[in-house]
Write a protein that holds these residues in place. Structure first.
Motif: not given
Length: 129
Positions: A100-104, A123-124, A106-115
């Motif tokens: 799993i990629e490092p957590v990033r 890609p999920l 979201d620059e618009f929502t401030g929410k955390r996500f990863t792939f």
């Protein structure tokens, strides 16, 4: 006026049916609704329930062509799943040896996500609620 109510299903074609069936039903814990083998098409069709709402249709076909590139090919870029706790979801998926990629953020929502990727490299995304 066209009225589209919701997404009914998402269809995914896999190259190794048993491997993808295991990934989606055992690792991602999607409930199997229906499994059918279509002899005339030499194809499995597996209906999976996602969060009591959406359905993924997993198909197998003999020798499907490879996906053109990741993820910037024209067409579907990725499939995102909302989770309550991204750290918990990452731990669960990593326990199966999935990278799993490092957590990033979201620059618009401030929410955390990863792939991460399914067995065919689709890609999920995990997106924290």
């Amino acid at each position: 006026m066209l009225k589209l109510n919701k997404i009914h299903h998402i269809a995914i074609i896999c190259s190794d049916y048993q491997k993808s069936k295991h990934f989606y039903s055992e690792i991602l814990d999607f409930k199997i609704l229906l499994e059918a083998y279509r002899e005339e098409r030499q194809s499995y069709k597996l209906d999976l329930e996602v969060g009591n709402q959406y359905q993924i249709e997993l198909f197998s076909f003999p020798e499907p062509p490879a996906r053109p590139s990741r993820p910037e090919a024209a067409g579907l870029r990725h499939l995102a799943f909302e989770v309550d706790d991204i750290d918990e979801a990452i731990s669960h998926i990593k326990a199966f040896g999935i990278v799993i990629e490092p957590v990033r953020i979201d620059e618009f929502t401030g929410k955390r996500f990863t792939f991460f990727a399914d067995p065919d490299g689709l890609p999920l995304e995990l997106y924290e609620k």
